[in-house]
Scaffold this motif. Sequence first.
Motif, mmCIF file in Angstrom:
data_model
loop_
_atom_site.group_PDB
_atom_site.id
_atom_site.type_symbol
_atom_site.label_atom_id
_atom_site.label_comp_id
_atom_site.label_asym_id
_atom_site.label_seq_id
_atom_site.Cartn_x
_atom_site.Cartn_y
_atom_site.Cartn_z
ATOM 1 N N PRO A 97 0.835 -1.204 0.000
ATOM 2 C CA PRO A 97 0.000 0.000 0.000
ATOM 3 C C PRO A 97 0.871 1.256 0.000
ATOM 4 O O PRO A 97 1.911 1.287 0.672
ATOM 5 N N ALA A 98 0.444 2.268 -0.731
ATOM 6 C CA ALA A 98 1.236 3.494 -0.851
ATOM 7 C C ALA A 98 1.473 4.143 0.511
ATOM 8 O O ALA A 98 2.542 4.712 0.765
ATOM 9 N N ALA A 99 0.498 4.033 1.403
ATOM 10 C CA ALA A 99 0.608 4.717 2.704
ATOM 11 C C ALA A 99 1.744 4.156 3.553
ATOM 12 O O ALA A 99 2.323 4.866 4.382
ATOM 13 N N THR A 100 2.024 2.873 3.365
ATOM 14 C CA THR A 100 3.081 2.243 4.188
ATOM 15 C C THR A 100 4.128 1.565 3.302
ATOM 16 O O THR A 100 4.754 0.590 3.702
ATOM 17 N N PHE A 101 4.336 2.111 2.133
ATOM 18 C CA PHE A 101 5.218 1.458 1.155
ATOM 19 C C PHE A 101 6.627 1.233 1.694
ATOM 20 O O PHE A 101 7.248 0.199 1.454
ATOM 21 N N GLU A 102 7.157 2.171 2.457
ATOM 22 C CA GLU A 102 8.556 2.086 2.902
ATOM 23 C C GLU A 102 8.765 1.045 4.008
ATOM 24 O O GLU A 102 9.877 0.542 4.178
ATOM 25 N N LEU A 103 7.689 0.748 4.748
ATOM 26 C CA LEU A 103 7.881 -0.039 5.972
ATOM 27 C C LEU A 103 8.501 -1.423 5.759
ATOM 28 O O LEU A 103 9.427 -1.802 6.492
ATOM 29 N N PRO A 104 8.025 -2.224 4.794
ATOM 30 C CA PRO A 104 8.651 -3.556 4.625
ATOM 31 C C PRO A 104 10.145 -3.451 4.340
ATOM 32 O O PRO A 104 10.942 -4.229 4.884
ATOM 33 N N PHE A 105 10.516 -2.470 3.520
ATOM 34 C CA PHE A 105 11.937 -2.302 3.198
ATOM 35 C C PHE A 105 12.720 -1.867 4.431
ATOM 36 O O PHE A 105 13.841 -2.317 4.668
ATOM 37 N N TYR A 106 12.100 -0.981 5.189
ATOM 38 C CA TYR A 106 12.736 -0.486 6.418
ATOM 39 C C TYR A 106 13.057 -1.662 7.351
ATOM 40 O O TYR A 106 14.180 -1.797 7.842
ATOM 41 N N TYR A 107 12.073 -2.535 7.568
ATOM 42 C CA TYR A 107 12.294 -3.616 8.528
ATOM 43 C C TYR A 107 13.252 -4.681 7.993
ATOM 44 O O TYR A 107 14.051 -5.255 8.755
ATOM 45 N N VAL A 108 13.175 -4.955 6.704
ATOM 46 C CA VAL A 108 14.114 -5.932 6.138
ATOM 47 C C VAL A 108 15.548 -5.386 6.232
ATOM 48 O O VAL A 108 16.481 -6.123 6.593
ATOM 49 N N LEU A 109 15.712 -4.107 5.948
ATOM 50 C CA LEU A 109 17.051 -3.513 6.069
ATOM 51 C C LEU A 109 17.513 -3.466 7.520
ATOM 52 O O LEU A 109 18.709 -3.631 7.805
ATOM 53 N N LEU A 110 16.571 -3.268 8.428
ATOM 54 C CA LEU A 110 16.929 -3.296 9.853
ATOM 55 C C LEU A 110 17.447 -4.688 10.233
ATOM 56 O O LEU A 110 18.436 -4.820 10.970
#
Lengths: 345, 243
Positions: A156-169
Amino acid sequence: MSPLAARLLPAARGGLFVGVLAVVPLFGLQHWVLNMLVFVLMFAAMASAWNLVGGLAGYPSLGHAAFFGIGAYAFAMILHNQQLTNGYVPFVWLPVIGVIGALLGAPVAAIAMRTRADVFAIVTITLLFVVQTLAFNLHSLTGGAQGLSFPVAPFPAATFELPFYYVLLILLALAMLLTYATMRSKVGLALAAVRADEDKARGIGVAAGGVKVLAFSVSVGLTAMVGAVWAYYQVGVIYPQFAVDPLITIAIVLMTFLGGRATLWGPVLGAIILETGQQYLAYQLGASQFYLIAYALVFLLIILVLPRGILPTVAERLRRRRRRASIANPDRSPSLVDSVEVVRQ
Amino acid sequence: MTDLLAVSGVRKVFGGVRAVDDCSLSVGEGTVTALIGPNGSGKTTLFNIVTGYLKPDAGRVTFAGRDVTRHGTGRLYRHGLSRTFQQARVFPQLTVVENLVVAGGYRWWQLGAPRIRRADRERAGHLLAEFRLAGVADLLAAELSYGQRKLLEFAAVLMSSPRLVMLDEPTAGVNPVLVDTMEQHIRERHAAGVTFLIVEHDLQFVMRLCDPIIVLDAGRPIFQGAPPQVQQNPLVLDAYLGS
């Protein structure tokens, strides 16, 4: 400090760091801030990975962007012509890409690490340009200058960054965990000996060749995984000039030098300072190459003021203070063992 | 007495200079043998060839009955042949105890083990006490004085339980008290069964401690014998003083 407390402290510190970063996105940050944090984590993970070979082994690789690109293209090739219904599924390929990167890195290391210091840097930057040239010219595999397309992540556009953020974390935590485990093991001891005096290390039976190849392979394997996540974040297409970009290498080297080579937290600190600064300036001034001037200034600053980086310089001052305290009052001051640990963290 | 080390017909040329020229000599097991000679006589080059740091152009090196001419430095070390350097070479960013542990040797399957195990610390502890370095065990080697570094380097080579220790100028640049300390340590280790080959310019130290003495000139031995014989030999006097 008791031995148990000394052993638990780094784990507590690491756990707190990851915990704080895990809850930060829950505070409803704006997209540009989250995007900035994604890049901070990306570079922190890569700088930590680079530190395994550039810091702990003392081999200043300038070819890591080649493996970043290999990871990115491997990921794009896997997804090319696929239909994505679940955006999380492609992340399953990350360990495979990491292993591919590490396996490709082993023979490269076995050859390149026969050279040292500046010659090694030149050999590895040559590798970077070879991979970039291949990316431009192997049209059937990479799409050449037109780029290689693949499905956009269906988040979803509203939370698009979150999966990448957590995988990179997770990748950052993995890189730091591997660094910590290396520093606490005989691999770390062997690498430290190699870094200080490789001929002497070989002369006392240290398996110098083996530990160098191991460090390089793990380092580039992690870098390839980060490259894959970067590719997925690129909304459906990657281009060779960005996937295999010498500026990526320069950035991670600079971050590690700024924070402190061969330390656990130095590369992370360097990445936070430089990437935050760069992204912030890019938003304020518009997308431009002005940050390269800032890079040059930071390089000068490090050479002139902080040749060992921020953390080792601060730790050395602390250590001197503790030594003075130790001489003045031997019963109440912390032990010198703790002081050495401070320098290394 | 059996030969622990034998060098046979070894030659090493750098450009037009024959640093070691058809050199043959042997070191008997259980001896403290000295290798002396004027500057440029090829002592350190021979040391480097024997310990694998240089490959000879010709000749053969045998250690404990095994041809080791082309063996690498690490392999020789594991066989029991260890050395020190003219300028003390320690790992400055490792602590004193880590310098000893890394010299203790471990194989690749032990690489995952903790950096310093309790057993490592205990093993190193004996040597640290013997060399009076226990008080600085957790300091970085960079913080030691030059004399302490010399002692640390010597202690470190003993971690591998060597059969032959080659000391390259052990007393160079250290004070007279430390020279005596060094001599004492060599005597104790010799009594414990370690063979020594020593390159040294301090001839009083050599005459007190070593027997036999091999004199090298222009890359080859010119005389070998007990200290009194060496002191009176005209070839040796020529080499040192000129004819």
